[in-house]
Motif scaffolding. Structure first.
Motif, PDB file in Angstrom:
ATOM      1  N   GLY A  24       0.849  -1.134   0.146  1.00  0.00           N
ATOM      2  CA  GLY A  24      -0.070  -0.086  -0.075  1.00  0.00           C
ATOM      3  C   GLY A  24       0.690   1.177   0.096  1.00  0.00           C
ATOM      4  N   LYS A  25       0.246   2.337   0.297  1.00  0.00           N
ATOM      5  CA  LYS A  25       0.737   3.943   0.326  1.00  0.00           C
ATOM      6  C   LYS A  25       0.536   4.240   1.767  1.00  0.00           C
ATOM      7  CE  LYS A  25       1.342   4.881  -4.446  1.00  0.00           C
ATOM      8  NZ  LYS A  25       1.097   5.889  -5.613  1.00  0.00           N
ATOM      9  N   ARG A  26      -0.014   3.532   2.641  1.00  0.00           N
ATOM     10  CA  ARG A  26      -0.125   4.103   3.789  1.00  0.00           C
ATOM     11  C   ARG A  26      -0.038   2.964   5.080  1.00  0.00           C
ATOM     12  NH1 ARG A  26      -5.926   6.311   3.454  1.00  0.00           N
ATOM     13  NH2 ARG A  26      -5.150   7.400   1.576  1.00  0.00           N
ATOM     14  N   PRO A  27       0.072   3.454   6.232  1.00  0.00           N
ATOM     15  CA  PRO A  27       0.116   2.417   7.234  1.00  0.00           C
ATOM     16  C   PRO A  27      -0.942   1.534   7.607  1.00  0.00           C
ATOM     17  CG  PRO A  27       0.638   4.551   8.207  1.00  0.00           C
ATOM     18  CD  PRO A  27       0.086   4.675   6.864  1.00  0.00           C
ATOM     19  N   THR A  28      -0.976   0.172   7.892  1.00  0.00           N
ATOM     20  CA  THR A  28      -1.984  -0.685   8.205  1.00  0.00           C
ATOM     21  C   THR A  28      -1.885  -1.112   9.750  1.00  0.00           C
ATOM     22  OG1 THR A  28      -2.174  -1.495   5.849  1.00  0.00           O
ATOM     23  CG2 THR A  28      -3.203  -2.780   7.372  1.00  0.00           C
ATOM     24  N   ILE A  29      -2.725  -0.936  10.385  1.00  0.00           N
ATOM     25  CA  ILE A  29      -2.713  -1.342  11.822  1.00  0.00           C
ATOM     26  C   ILE A  29      -3.345  -2.749  11.797  1.00  0.00           C
ATOM     27  CG2 ILE A  29      -3.627  -1.049  14.014  1.00  0.00           C
ATOM     28  CD1 ILE A  29      -3.881   1.812  13.551  1.00  0.00           C
ATOM     29  N   ILE A  30      -2.633  -3.779  12.070  1.00  0.00           N
ATOM     30  CA  ILE A  30      -3.079  -5.074  12.191  1.00  0.00           C
ATOM     31  C   ILE A  30      -3.213  -5.569  13.567  1.00  0.00           C
ATOM     32  CG2 ILE A  30      -2.853  -7.331  11.413  1.00  0.00           C
ATOM     33  CD1 ILE A  30      -0.530  -6.365   9.252  1.00  0.00           C
ATOM     34  N   GLU A  31      -4.509  -5.736  14.100  1.00  0.00           N
ATOM     35  CA  GLU A  31      -4.500  -5.773  15.467  1.00  0.00           C
ATOM     36  C   GLU A  31      -4.627  -7.250  15.758  1.00  0.00           C
ATOM     37  OE1 GLU A  31      -7.398  -4.288  19.120  1.00  0.00           O
ATOM     38  OE2 GLU A  31      -8.442  -4.079  17.219  1.00  0.00           O
ATOM     39  N   MET A  32      -3.993  -7.744  16.610  1.00  0.00           N
ATOM     40  CA  MET A  32      -3.709  -9.070  17.013  1.00  0.00           C
ATOM     41  C   MET A  32      -4.445  -9.242  18.486  1.00  0.00           C
ATOM     42  SD  MET A  32      -0.332 -10.948  15.579  1.00  0.00           S
ATOM     43  CE  MET A  32       0.587  -9.907  16.625  1.00  0.00           C
ATOM     44  N   ARG A  33      -5.550  -9.506  18.616  1.00  0.00           N
ATOM     45  CA  ARG A  33      -6.191  -9.603  19.863  1.00  0.00           C
ATOM     46  C   ARG A  33      -5.480 -10.680  20.817  1.00  0.00           C
ATOM     47  NH1 ARG A  33      -8.703  -6.135  23.104  1.00  0.00           N
ATOM     48  NH2 ARG A  33      -9.250  -7.757  24.206  1.00  0.00           N
ATOM     49  N   ALA A  34      -4.956 -10.787  21.953  1.00  0.00           N
ATOM     50  CA  ALA A  34      -4.319 -11.521  22.699  1.00  0.00           C
ATOM     51  C   ALA A  34      -5.130 -12.963  22.949  1.00  0.00           C
ATOM     52  CB  ALA A  34      -3.774 -11.131  24.074  1.00  0.00           C
ATOM     53  N   ASP A  35      -6.502 -12.479  22.854  1.00  0.00           N
ATOM     54  CA  ASP A  35      -7.486 -13.495  23.423  1.00  0.00           C
ATOM     55  C   ASP A  35      -8.217 -14.133  22.011  1.00  0.00           C
ATOM     56  OD1 ASP A  35      -9.143 -11.298  22.849  1.00  0.00           O
ATOM     57  OD2 ASP A  35     -10.087 -11.206  24.530  1.00  0.00           O
ATOM     58  N   ALA A  36      -7.720 -13.815  20.933  1.00  0.00           N
ATOM     59  CA  ALA A  36      -8.453 -14.078  19.683  1.00  0.00           C
ATOM     60  C   ALA A  36      -8.192 -15.703  19.684  1.00  0.00           C
ATOM     61  CB  ALA A  36      -7.749 -13.369  18.514  1.00  0.00           C
ATOM     62  N   PRO A  37      -9.284 -16.484  18.828  1.00  0.00           N
ATOM     63  CA  PRO A  37      -9.295 -18.023  18.888  1.00  0.00           C
ATOM     64  C   PRO A  37      -7.849 -18.484  18.211  1.00  0.00           C
ATOM     65  CG  PRO A  37     -11.359 -17.121  18.422  1.00  0.00           C
ATOM     66  CD  PRO A  37     -10.559 -15.888  18.665  1.00  0.00           C
ATOM     67  N   TYR A  38      -7.708 -17.762  16.917  1.00  0.00           N
ATOM     68  CA  TYR A  38      -6.417 -18.115  16.203  1.00  0.00           C
ATOM     69  C   TYR A  38      -5.202 -17.978  17.130  1.00  0.00           C
ATOM     70  CZ  TYR A  38      -4.773 -13.566  14.835  1.00  0.00           C
ATOM     71  OH  TYR A  38      -4.407 -12.075  14.760  1.00  0.00           O
ATOM     72  N   ILE A  39      -5.126 -16.937  17.920  1.00  0.00           N
ATOM     73  CA  ILE A  39      -3.910 -16.770  18.761  1.00  0.00           C
ATOM     74  C   ILE A  39      -3.971 -18.018  19.775  1.00  0.00           C
ATOM     75  CG2 ILE A  39      -2.791 -15.243  20.582  1.00  0.00           C
ATOM     76  CD1 ILE A  39      -2.563 -14.239  17.695  1.00  0.00           C
ATOM     77  N   GLU A  40      -5.014 -18.184  20.301  1.00  0.00           N
ATOM     78  CA  GLU A  40      -5.004 -19.342  21.310  1.00  0.00           C
ATOM     79  C   GLU A  40      -4.505 -20.609  20.685  1.00  0.00           C
ATOM     80  OE1 GLU A  40      -5.550 -19.499  24.518  1.00  0.00           O
ATOM     81  OE2 GLU A  40      -5.433 -17.267  24.529  1.00  0.00           O
ATOM     82  N   ALA A  41      -5.234 -21.036  19.432  1.00  0.00           N
ATOM     83  CA  ALA A  41      -4.621 -22.370  18.669  1.00  0.00           C
ATOM     84  C   ALA A  41      -3.235 -22.207  18.456  1.00  0.00           C
ATOM     85  CB  ALA A  41      -5.409 -21.903  17.303  1.00  0.00           C
ATOM     86  N   LEU A  42      -2.607 -20.950  18.113  1.00  0.00           N
ATOM     87  CA  LEU A  42      -1.144 -20.939  17.846  1.00  0.00           C
ATOM     88  C   LEU A  42      -0.250 -21.067  19.353  1.00  0.00           C
ATOM     89  CD1 LEU A  42      -0.563 -17.978  15.690  1.00  0.00           C
ATOM     90  CD2 LEU A  42       0.122 -19.892  14.965  1.00  0.00           C
ATOM     91  N   ARG A  43      -0.918 -20.688  20.269  1.00  0.00           N
ATOM     92  CA  ARG A  43      -0.443 -20.857  21.592  1.00  0.00           C
ATOM     93  C   ARG A  43      -0.299 -22.263  22.063  1.00  0.00           C
ATOM     94  NH1 ARG A  43      -0.567 -16.438  25.082  1.00  0.00           N
ATOM     95  NH2 ARG A  43      -2.420 -15.627  24.191  1.00  0.00           N
ATOM     96  N   LYS A  44      -1.191 -23.118  21.511  1.00  0.00           N
ATOM     97  CA  LYS A  44      -1.427 -24.405  21.974  1.00  0.00           C
ATOM     98  C   LYS A  44      -0.641 -25.415  21.081  1.00  0.00           C
ATOM     99  CE  LYS A  44      -5.760 -23.787  24.321  1.00  0.00           C
ATOM    100  NZ  LYS A  44      -7.123 -23.861  24.544  1.00  0.00           N
ATOM    101  N   SER A  45      -0.548 -24.679  19.668  1.00  0.00           N
ATOM    102  CA  SER A  45       0.130 -25.759  18.653  1.00  0.00           C
ATOM    103  C   SER A  45       1.510 -26.166  19.008  1.00  0.00           C
ATOM    104  CB  SER A  45       0.168 -24.930  17.523  1.00  0.00           C
ATOM    105  OG  SER A  45       1.179 -23.970  17.458  1.00  0.00           O
TER     106      SER A  45
END
Length: 542
Positions: free
Chosen positions: A521-542
């Motif tokens: 792109g040509k501008r910043p992108t905020i990519i918010e990773m919620r610490a309690d998001a299901p996919y984060i929990e899945a990564l945490r346990k993998s």
């Protein structure tokens, strides 16, 4: 004739400056008169601390000094934190400020932006601070700054110019770049002794610091020839490429790494101060079984903390090149995966994860997603959980590709503006900012600077609704957590208000796509990773 301010800009250009970070004020406008006549690009941050952090990120990635134009008084006090971070991490930064008129200095008459002494305020975070009293002094004072950047341990330099001196007429003949000194070469006797110790070593080990970043090719040949396991501190990441068989890790306090250092008969340390932030969260005194060789550009650093049996005051690159010559290292020497040193290193690497705290494995997996999406990414980090974790395990693709504010001074709010500076230094490489929800609120206004300058950044926001690292620290010490569960705003709405792209991924695939789109792109992108998001929990346990 031209003004002193105009000629200053032309002299900066002569020294190769192509970027200036600053917020114009009534006391500094004369510094801007000459900018259109040069190719120097001006970036306007929203706070002077942001200017300093941008200059810091620019300098770390480019290897060139970051330059700031700062207004008198509050501008200078605002940038002090950024100068402190740069001072702690040996980052070249030139801060040029105005100061009140010559006849008003120190008078205490309540003038606009007046301080009793700016130089005294700045002294603790600068290699030197100088008041320019006449335009004729300009060439020598600037040469001093660039000589320090070129030939010594780089740190911030402050030059203040009274507003009457900035506007004085000056002879254009003063715009003459002076010949700068080269960094010192090692003494032949020191090279001979170091080479003899290393040649006869049965269990050598190498420790790399940020001062070794520009000597990567020669260092890779040296460690391969020595068959020596390597500790790479945070600012040395990337000197060894990912998967290098001699890498043993970063944290010198982890028992496995600590023991490997203690068991080595010769330790070669290049450009490191053995700082306690390299041993987070539990620093330990280092033990050396036999000989320690330290290479550093700073004579004082060679006698601070750990005492060396052979201190070598010299440039890292020249010294390693001389050692390679003395040891007869082949031009294309590569490390073996089957050597005794590689097996020693593999044993340490295999055992080290037993000392990791849980967040390290999680963020190692997230980092793999980042590098799979953006293989050549530069990562600029704040003081936040992902950064503390990756400091222990991340393998950068190249030197000057991973840095953060958790080392040394340890500021919050650094990541975003430093990432802006990094992207300006290397526009052809993707830049990822790792920052927490608490840290982002320190410098969130710099989103506007990035949008204005059309800087594409992937801002990977770790949102755990507060100061999570400090909360954990308090709870572990049985302190009731106060002041850490803070109100957290809606970053998606705020980001859109600033003109950024925003996304909250629901899966690893979403995260990958967001990272790749952000880089295009040509501008910043905020990519918010919620610490309690299901996919984060899945990564945490993998």
């Amino acid at each position: 004739m031209a003004t002193c301010g105009e000629l200053l800009v032309h002299l900066l250009a002569a020294y190769g400056v192509d970027m200036v970070f600053g917020i114009p004020g009534v006391h500094t406008v004369e510094l801007y008169r000459g900018l259109p006549q040069t190719r120097i690009r001006h970036i306007t941050p929203r706070h002077e601390q942001g200017a300093g952090f941008m200059a810091d990120g620019y300098a770390r990635v480019s290897g060139k000094p970051g330059v700031c134009f700062i207004v008198t008084g509050p501008g200078m006090t605002n940038i002090l934190t950024a100068m402190g971070q740069a001072y702690a991490d040996s980052v070249p930064m030139l801060v040029i400020s105005a100061v009140n008129r010559t006849e008003q200095l120190g008078m205490g008459d309540g003038r606009l932006h007046e301080l009793p002494s700016q130089r005294n305020v700045v002294a603790g975070v600068a290699a030197f601070s100088h008041t320019l009293l006449t335009p004729d002094q300009l060439p020598q004072v600037l040469a001093r700054a660039f000589a320090l950047f070129a030939g010594a341990r780089p740190r911030p330099v402050h030059i203040e110019i009274p507003i009457d001196v900035i506007a004085m007429e000056a002879d254009p003949k003063i715009v003459e770049k002076r010949v700068l000194p080269k960094r010192p070469a090692p003494q032949p006797a020191d090279i001979d002794l170091a080479a003899a110790w290393l040649r006869n070593a049965k269990a050598p080990l190498v420790i790399l610091g940020g001062g070794a970043a520009d000597a990567a090719p020669a260092i890779r040949r040296l460690v391969a020839h020595l068959d020596a396991p390597v500790v790479n501190t945070v600012n040395a990441k990337g000197i060894l490429p990912p998967g290098h068989p001699l890498r043993i890790g970063e944290n010198m306090a982890f028992p496995t790494v600590h023991r490997a250092i203690a068991e080595a008969d010769v330790v070669l340390a290049i450009g490191t101060e053995f700082g306690e932030t390299e041993m987070y969260p539990d620093p330990q005194p280092l033990k050396f079984r036999d000989k320690l060789i330290r290479i550093d550009i700073d004579p004082e650093q060679l006698v601070r903390g750990v005492s060396a049996h052979l201190p070598i005051l010299a440039d890292a690159g020249q010294t390693v090149a001389a050692l390679n010559a003395a040891l007869g290292v082949p031009e294309k020497k590569a490390a073996s995966t089957e050597s005794a040193g590689a097996k020693r290193a593999a044993g340490v690497r295999a055992a080290t994860p037993t000392h990791w705290w849980p967040a390290i494995s999680l963020h190692q997996r997230i980092a793999k997603v980042v590098l799979d999406a953006l293989p050549d990414a530069i990562i600029a980090g704040d003081s936040t959980e992902p950064v503390y974790a990756l400091n222990q395990c991340y393998e950068a693709p190249a030197p000057r590709s991973y840095f953060n504010s958790s080392t040394g001074y340890g500021t919050l709010g650094y990541g975003l503006p430093a990432g802006i500076g990094a992207k300006l230094a290397k526009p052809d490489r993707p830049v990822v900012v790792l920052i927490g929800d608490g840290g982002l609120q320190f410098t969130i206004a710099e989103l506007a600077s990035a949008v204005e300058a059309e800087i594409p950044l992937a801002i990977l926001l770790w949102n755990n609704d507060g100061y999570g690292e400090i909360k954990t620290y308090m709870v572990d010490r049985q302190i009731h957590p106060i002041g850490v569960d803070i109100f957290t705003p809606d970053f998606m709405t705020i980001g859109k208000g600033f003109g950024c792209e925003t996304v909250r991924p629901d899966s690893v695939a979403d995260l990958t796509a967001a990272l790749q789109q952000a880089a295009q792109g040509k501008r910043p992108t905020i990519i918010e990773m919620r610490a309690d998001a299901p996919y984060i929990e899945a990564l945490r346990k993998s």
